[in-house]
Design a protein around this motif. Structure first.
Motif, PDB file in Angstrom:
ATOM      1  N   ALA A 139      22.464  39.082  45.561  1.00 36.89           N
ATOM      2  CA  ALA A 139      23.866  39.500  45.487  1.00 36.89           C
ATOM      3  C   ALA A 139      24.385  39.859  46.876  1.00 36.89           C
ATOM      4  CB  ALA A 139      24.020  40.682  44.533  1.00 36.89           C
ATOM      5  N   MET A 140      23.563  40.548  47.682  1.00 35.61           N
ATOM      6  CA  MET A 140      23.997  40.919  49.035  1.00 35.61           C
ATOM      7  C   MET A 140      24.151  39.691  49.923  1.00 35.61           C
ATOM      8  SD  MET A 140      22.283  44.588  50.019  1.00 35.61           S
ATOM      9  CE  MET A 140      20.581  44.158  49.686  1.00 35.61           C
ATOM     10  N   ILE A 141      23.277  38.714  49.748  1.00 37.06           N
ATOM     11  CA  ILE A 141      23.411  37.477  50.517  1.00 37.06           C
ATOM     12  C   ILE A 141      24.772  36.840  50.231  1.00 37.06           C
ATOM     13  CG2 ILE A 141      22.585  35.088  50.701  1.00 37.06           C
ATOM     14  CD1 ILE A 141      19.716  36.236  50.401  1.00 37.06           C
ATOM     15  N   GLY A 142      25.161  36.826  48.965  1.00 36.78           N
ATOM     16  CA  GLY A 142      26.466  36.266  48.604  1.00 36.78           C
ATOM     17  C   GLY A 142      27.614  37.024  49.253  1.00 36.78           C
ATOM     18  N   VAL A 143      27.584  38.343  49.172  1.00 25.76           N
ATOM     19  CA  VAL A 143      28.643  39.176  49.777  1.00 25.76           C
ATOM     20  C   VAL A 143      28.680  38.961  51.284  1.00 25.76           C
ATOM     21  CG1 VAL A 143      29.275  41.574  50.316  1.00 25.76           C
ATOM     22  CG2 VAL A 143      28.676  40.944  47.980  1.00 25.76           C
ATOM     23  N   ASN A 144      27.501  38.999  51.917  1.00 22.75           N
ATOM     24  CA  ASN A 144      27.447  38.873  53.373  1.00 22.75           C
ATOM     25  C   ASN A 144      27.846  37.482  53.847  1.00 22.75           C
ATOM     26  OD1 ASN A 144      26.660  41.558  53.786  1.00 22.75           O
ATOM     27  ND2 ASN A 144      24.529  41.049  53.416  1.00 22.75           N
ATOM     28  N   ALA A 145      27.457  36.462  53.116  1.00 24.40           N
ATOM     29  CA  ALA A 145      27.818  35.093  53.503  1.00 24.40           C
ATOM     30  C   ALA A 145      29.329  34.879  53.428  1.00 24.40           C
ATOM     31  CB  ALA A 145      27.089  34.081  52.623  1.00 24.40           C
ATOM     32  N   VAL A 146      29.942  35.344  52.354  1.00 23.68           N
ATOM     33  CA  VAL A 146      31.398  35.190  52.222  1.00 23.68           C
ATOM     34  C   VAL A 146      32.111  36.001  53.298  1.00 23.68           C
ATOM     35  CG1 VAL A 146      33.378  35.741  50.740  1.00 23.68           C
ATOM     36  CG2 VAL A 146      31.382  34.596  49.782  1.00 23.68           C
ATOM     37  N   SER A 147      31.654  37.215  53.543  1.00 25.03           N
ATOM     38  CA  SER A 147      32.292  38.068  54.556  1.00 25.03           C
ATOM     39  C   SER A 147      32.158  37.479  55.952  1.00 25.03           C
ATOM     40  CB  SER A 147      31.682  39.472  54.521  1.00 25.03           C
ATOM     41  OG  SER A 147      31.931  40.094  53.285  1.00 25.03           O
ATOM     42  N   ALA A 148      30.954  37.027  56.306  1.00 27.64           N
ATOM     43  CA  ALA A 148      30.735  36.451  57.635  1.00 27.64           C
ATOM     44  C   ALA A 148      31.499  35.138  57.796  1.00 27.64           C
ATOM     45  CB  ALA A 148      29.248  36.239  57.887  1.00 27.64           C
ATOM     46  N   ALA A 149      31.548  34.338  56.733  1.00 28.91           N
ATOM     47  CA  ALA A 149      32.311  33.084  56.801  1.00 28.91           C
ATOM     48  C   ALA A 149      33.801  33.371  56.977  1.00 28.91           C
ATOM     49  CB  ALA A 149      32.080  32.252  55.538  1.00 28.91           C
ATOM     50  N   THR A 150      34.314  34.354  56.266  1.00 30.13           N
ATOM     51  CA  THR A 150      35.722  34.723  56.396  1.00 30.13           C
ATOM     52  C   THR A 150      36.022  35.204  57.810  1.00 30.13           C
ATOM     53  OG1 THR A 150      35.803  35.310  54.053  1.00 30.13           O
ATOM     54  CG2 THR A 150      37.547  36.202  55.456  1.00 30.13           C
ATOM     55  N   LEU A 151      35.130  36.017  58.369  1.00 24.61           N
ATOM     56  CA  LEU A 151      35.315  36.492  59.740  1.00 24.61           C
ATOM     57  C   LEU A 151      35.268  35.331  60.735  1.00 24.61           C
ATOM     58  CD1 LEU A 151      35.658  38.771  61.771  1.00 24.61           C
ATOM     59  CD2 LEU A 151      33.167  39.115  61.683  1.00 24.61           C
ATOM     60  N   THR A 152      34.361  34.399  60.530  1.00 24.18           N
ATOM     61  CA  THR A 152      34.249  33.235  61.408  1.00 24.18           C
ATOM     62  C   THR A 152      35.518  32.390  61.352  1.00 24.18           C
ATOM     63  OG1 THR A 152      31.848  33.232  61.162  1.00 24.18           O
ATOM     64  CG2 THR A 152      32.872  31.184  61.929  1.00 24.18           C
ATOM     65  N   VAL A 153      36.036  32.169  60.159  1.00 26.23           N
ATOM     66  CA  VAL A 153      37.278  31.397  60.013  1.00 26.23           C
ATOM     67  C   VAL A 153      38.437  32.145  60.669  1.00 26.23           C
ATOM     68  CG1 VAL A 153      38.983  30.560  58.331  1.00 26.23           C
ATOM     69  CG2 VAL A 153      36.543  30.115  57.985  1.00 26.23           C
ATOM     70  N   PHE A 154      38.501  33.458  60.483  1.00 27.11           N
ATOM     71  CA  PHE A 154      39.552  34.252  61.122  1.00 27.11           C
ATOM     72  C   PHE A 154      39.493  34.100  62.641  1.00 27.11           C
ATOM     73  CE2 PHE A 154      40.727  38.275  63.210  1.00 27.11           C
ATOM     74  CZ  PHE A 154      42.082  38.263  62.940  1.00 27.11           C
ATOM     75  N   ILE A 155      38.291  34.204  63.208  1.00 23.52           N
ATOM     76  CA  ILE A 155      38.137  34.051  64.659  1.00 23.52           C
ATOM     77  C   ILE A 155      38.583  32.658  65.079  1.00 23.52           C
ATOM     78  CG2 ILE A 155      36.462  33.934  66.547  1.00 23.52           C
ATOM     79  CD1 ILE A 155      34.848  36.120  65.016  1.00 23.52           C
ATOM     80  N   GLY A 156      38.205  31.640  64.333  1.00 28.11           N
ATOM     81  CA  GLY A 156      38.613  30.275  64.656  1.00 28.11           C
ATOM     82  C   GLY A 156      40.118  30.090  64.615  1.00 28.11           C
ATOM     83  N   LEU A 157      40.748  30.617  63.578  1.00 30.18           N
ATOM     84  CA  LEU A 157      42.208  30.508  63.474  1.00 30.18           C
ATOM     85  C   LEU A 157      42.905  31.274  64.597  1.00 30.18           C
ATOM     86  CD1 LEU A 157      42.674  30.882  59.614  1.00 30.18           C
ATOM     87  CD2 LEU A 157      43.038  28.823  60.995  1.00 30.18           C
ATOM     88  N   LEU A 158      42.401  32.446  64.895  1.00 32.32           N
ATOM     89  CA  LEU A 158      42.972  33.247  65.969  1.00 32.32           C
ATOM     90  C   LEU A 158      42.877  32.514  67.301  1.00 32.32           C
ATOM     91  CD1 LEU A 158      44.124  36.148  66.396  1.00 32.32           C
ATOM     92  CD2 LEU A 158      41.789  36.837  66.924  1.00 32.32           C
TER      93      LEU A 158
END
Length: 177
Positions: A139-158
């Motif tokens: 469950a934590m892997i799922g939460v962390n993967a989605v959170s890290a992916a969202t942060l990575t996409v945010f950095i890319g868009l920025l």
């Protein structure tokens, strides 16, 4: 670059209080106490914009190093089975993208530190600070993967927005003869 670092730092700091809530939903109330250790990094993330006013390079380095340190502390808190070290990927992205060509050596050090933190042997961290089961880790892997992916996409868009603004300014500048 400093503006991008400021936004990244503020978004991370703003989201940190929600991390225990995500874990509460994933693993239950009795196992979220270690998540409060992540709050030690919050003042450092919040300080990035203040540091950037006087020392933009130092602020970008501070952002990256705070992220790496938070990744190490989080891995100790939750264990290597939690997948929390995936947050080292956005730290490496910061090293690759937030440093100018003249600062490339600093960016490479950030990337190397992100990679080195990922490869710290599991025995160094010892047991997690709570008794997480295989289902909890999943469950934590799922939460962390989605959170890290969202942060990575945010950095890319920025950064793509910063690049577009830079290109527009470059196109409007008077040409030299």
């Amino acid at each position: 670059m400093a503006s991008a670092a400021n936004w990244i730092a503020l978004v991370v700091a703003w989201n940190q209080p929600f991390y225990p809530l995500y874990l509460w939903g994933a693993v239950g109330t009795d196992k979220i106490a270690p998540s409060f250790l992540t709050f030690f990094s919050t003042p450092f993330f919040l300080a990035v914009p203040a540091v950037a006013k006087r020392h933009p390079l130092a602020a970008r380095v501070m952002l990256a190093l705070t992220g790496v340190a938070n990744g190490i502390v989080s891995t100790k808190a939750f264990g290597v089975g939690s997948g929390v070290e995936i947050f080292l990927l956005p730290c490496a992205l910061i090293g690759a993208a937030l440093f100018r060509p003249s600062e490339r050596a600093i960016g490479l050090v950030v990337i190397a530190l992100s990679a080195a933190a990922h490869f710290i042997p599991a025995r160094f961290f010892g047991e997690p600070l709570a008794g997480y089961t295989a289902a909890d880790n999943s469950a934590m892997i799922g939460v962390n993967a989605v959170s890290a992916a969202t942060l990575t996409v945010f950095i890319g868009l920025l950064l793509s927005g910063a690049l577009a603004n830079s290109e527009q300014r470059g196109g409007q500048a008077p040409r030299r003869k």
